[in-house]
Design an enzyme around this catalytic site. Structure first.
Site, PDB file in Angstrom:
ATOM      1  N   ARG A 110      22.561  15.128  -2.042  1.00  0.00           N
ATOM      2  CA  ARG A 110      23.510  14.265  -2.758  1.00  0.00           C
ATOM      3  C   ARG A 110      22.858  13.038  -3.376  1.00  0.00           C
ATOM      4  O   ARG A 110      23.532  12.219  -3.988  1.00  0.00           O
ATOM      5  CB  ARG A 110      24.593  13.774  -1.779  1.00  0.00           C
ATOM      6  CG  ARG A 110      25.435  14.880  -1.218  1.00  0.00           C
ATOM      7  CD  ARG A 110      26.571  14.327  -0.352  1.00  0.00           C
ATOM      8  NE  ARG A 110      27.540  15.389  -0.104  1.00  0.00           N
ATOM      9  CZ  ARG A 110      28.516  15.695  -0.944  1.00  0.00           C
ATOM     10  NH1 ARG A 110      28.677  15.024  -2.055  1.00  0.00           N
ATOM     11  NH2 ARG A 110      29.351  16.686  -0.659  1.00  0.00           N
TER      12      ARG A 110
ATOM     13  N   PRO B 208       0.816  -1.232   0.000  1.00  0.00           N
ATOM     14  CA  PRO B 208       0.000   0.000   0.000  1.00  0.00           C
ATOM     15  C   PRO B 208       0.844   1.274   0.000  1.00  0.00           C
ATOM     16  O   PRO B 208       1.693   1.473   0.848  1.00  0.00           O
ATOM     17  CB  PRO B 208      -0.793  -0.117   1.303  1.00  0.00           C
ATOM     18  CG  PRO B 208      -0.690  -1.551   1.710  1.00  0.00           C
ATOM     19  CD  PRO B 208       0.605  -2.044   1.185  1.00  0.00           C
ATOM     20  N   GLU B 209       0.605   2.101  -0.995  1.00  0.00           N
ATOM     21  CA  GLU B 209       1.210   3.430  -1.059  1.00  0.00           C
ATOM     22  C   GLU B 209       0.063   4.446  -0.989  1.00  0.00           C
ATOM     23  O   GLU B 209      -1.081   4.072  -0.749  1.00  0.00           O
ATOM     24  CB  GLU B 209       2.033   3.573  -2.347  1.00  0.00           C
ATOM     25  CG  GLU B 209       3.168   2.543  -2.424  1.00  0.00           C
ATOM     26  CD  GLU B 209       4.076   2.715  -3.643  1.00  0.00           C
ATOM     27  OE1 GLU B 209       4.215   3.826  -4.148  1.00  0.00           O
ATOM     28  OE2 GLU B 209       4.632   1.689  -4.090  1.00  0.00           O
TER      29      GLU B 209
ATOM     30  N   ARG C 153      15.764  -1.114  -3.391  1.00  0.00           N
ATOM     31  CA  ARG C 153      14.601  -1.769  -3.994  1.00  0.00           C
ATOM     32  C   ARG C 153      14.814  -1.938  -5.491  1.00  0.00           C
ATOM     33  O   ARG C 153      15.618  -1.237  -6.093  1.00  0.00           O
ATOM     34  CB  ARG C 153      13.343  -0.923  -3.756  1.00  0.00           C
ATOM     35  CG  ARG C 153      13.101  -0.560  -2.309  1.00  0.00           C
ATOM     36  CD  ARG C 153      12.629  -1.749  -1.488  1.00  0.00           C
ATOM     37  NE  ARG C 153      11.367  -2.248  -1.972  1.00  0.00           N
ATOM     38  CZ  ARG C 153      10.184  -1.713  -1.667  1.00  0.00           C
ATOM     39  NH1 ARG C 153      10.122  -0.679  -0.871  1.00  0.00           N
ATOM     40  NH2 ARG C 153       9.078  -2.217  -2.146  1.00  0.00           N
TER      41      ARG C 153
ATOM     42  N   ARG D 198       1.893 -10.091   6.501  1.00  0.00           N
ATOM     43  CA  ARG D 198       3.272 -10.182   6.982  1.00  0.00           C
ATOM     44  C   ARG D 198       3.537  -9.391   8.253  1.00  0.00           C
ATOM     45  O   ARG D 198       4.667  -9.380   8.749  1.00  0.00           O
ATOM     46  CB  ARG D 198       4.233  -9.746   5.882  1.00  0.00           C
ATOM     47  CG  ARG D 198       4.400 -10.837   4.826  1.00  0.00           C
ATOM     48  CD  ARG D 198       5.296 -10.404   3.690  1.00  0.00           C
ATOM     49  NE  ARG D 198       6.628 -10.027   4.142  1.00  0.00           N
ATOM     50  CZ  ARG D 198       7.532  -9.434   3.360  1.00  0.00           C
ATOM     51  NH1 ARG D 198       7.227  -9.136   2.113  1.00  0.00           N
ATOM     52  NH2 ARG D 198       8.709  -9.118   3.836  1.00  0.00           N
TER      53      ARG D 198
ATOM     54  N   LYS E 108       1.308   7.368   3.718  1.00  0.00           N
ATOM     55  CA  LYS E 108       0.788   6.004   3.770  1.00  0.00           C
ATOM     56  C   LYS E 108       0.086   5.703   5.100  1.00  0.00           C
ATOM     57  O   LYS E 108      -0.248   4.556   5.373  1.00  0.00           O
ATOM     58  CB  LYS E 108       1.942   5.007   3.575  1.00  0.00           C
ATOM     59  CG  LYS E 108       2.763   5.245   2.304  1.00  0.00           C
ATOM     60  CD  LYS E 108       3.916   4.251   2.242  1.00  0.00           C
ATOM     61  CE  LYS E 108       4.947   4.667   1.218  1.00  0.00           C
ATOM     62  NZ  LYS E 108       6.113   3.765   1.218  1.00  0.00           N
TER      63      LYS E 108
END
Ligand SMILES: [Zn+2]
Length: 267
Positions: free
Chosen positions: A152, A2-3, A254, A111, A59
């Protein structure tokens, strides 16, 4: 996982079904999701209370209680928020259930990465979580984006940093970068002002489009505009714009999907 768009839809679901009704019972099926919070205190606060309003920040979903503070929901990688009738309808991976007269609001999480909690004050919660402005809030503007890009880091890491802008995760970062024609490893500071402005526009547009198309629901991928990367975000996927095989790389820990032709590697 979920975002922002998924959580916005959970918010709408809660608003449609679960406001202004007395919570008859609270069933915590796995108290680990409460973290440090004691199950007994959590149940005592909610039982007999009502959910009066919702606010999403990135979120996180924050739910105002009629008496005393806020319920806070974070969904981790596998969370969901369901409303079911009748109230005892079974839901897999049910962790916390608020039972009303006719139905139940069920926090689901396979999870267990995520958190259900209580907070006295929504603004204080946002601050304690060190969240930047919500991606769809006008407070997240060109100045805020530019300040973060001047550091950066590469552009994907900036988009996924919840302290810079709250709500964007791995999937939507990839879609936004594809729509903005930016390679994930582009150094933030090398993005010129015109492209920063375009990137900001794509952030808002992609998230709003995903909400409008019913993020995470069945048929979601089919409903997205034809030039979206998301449906191709799998092994063997091709660029919806030029047909080239998508490439992957690791960015900010990711897997990123991108088109090596449309999103040129920075020189
Ligand atoms: Zn392409």
């Amino acid at each position: 996982m979920p975002e922002l768009p998924d959580v916005e839809l959970y918010k709408l679901r809660l608003d449609d079904h679960a406001l202004h009704q007395e919570i008859a019972r609270v069933v915590v099926s796995d108290a680990r999701i409460l973290g440090e919070l004691k199950e007994r205190a959590f149940v005592a606060r909610l039982k007999g209370n009502r959910l009066e309003g919702t606010r999403r920040h990135g979120k996180h979903l924050l739910v105002q209680l009629a008496n005393d503070g806020w319920l806070t929901l974070h969904f981790g990688m596998t969370g969901d928020l369901r409303y079911v009738e009748p109230p005892d309808a079974e839901v897999p991976y049910d962790r916390v259930r608020l039972v009303f007269e006719r139905g139940s609001l069920v926090y689901v999480n396979r999870r267990m990465l995520g958190r259900v909690g209580l907070s006295e004050d929504a603004d204080a919660f946002v601050e304690a979580e060190q969240l930047g402005p919500d991606a769809l809030d006008p407070a997240f503007d060109l100045g805020a984006l530019s300040a973060a890009l001047d550091g950066r880091r590469d552009v994907k890491a900036v988009l996924m940093d919840q302290a810079v802008v709250a709500g964007i995760g791995n999937l939507y970062a990839d879609e936004i970068l594809f729509q903005a024609r930016l390679h994930p490893k582009t150094p933030g500071r090398s993005v010129d002002k015109a492209r920063r402005r375009a990137l900001l526009g794509k952030i808002k547009q992609v998230l709003e489009t995903a909400i409008d198309c019913g993020a995470g629901a069945e048929q979601f991928l089919e409903r997205l505009p034809k030039d979206y990367l998301l449906p191709q975000r799998h092994e063997g996927g091709v660029c919806p714009r030029c047909g080239k095989a998508l490439a992957t790389l690791k960015a900010a820990g990711r897997t990123s999907y991108y088109c090596p032709r449309c999103q040129k590697e920075p020189a």
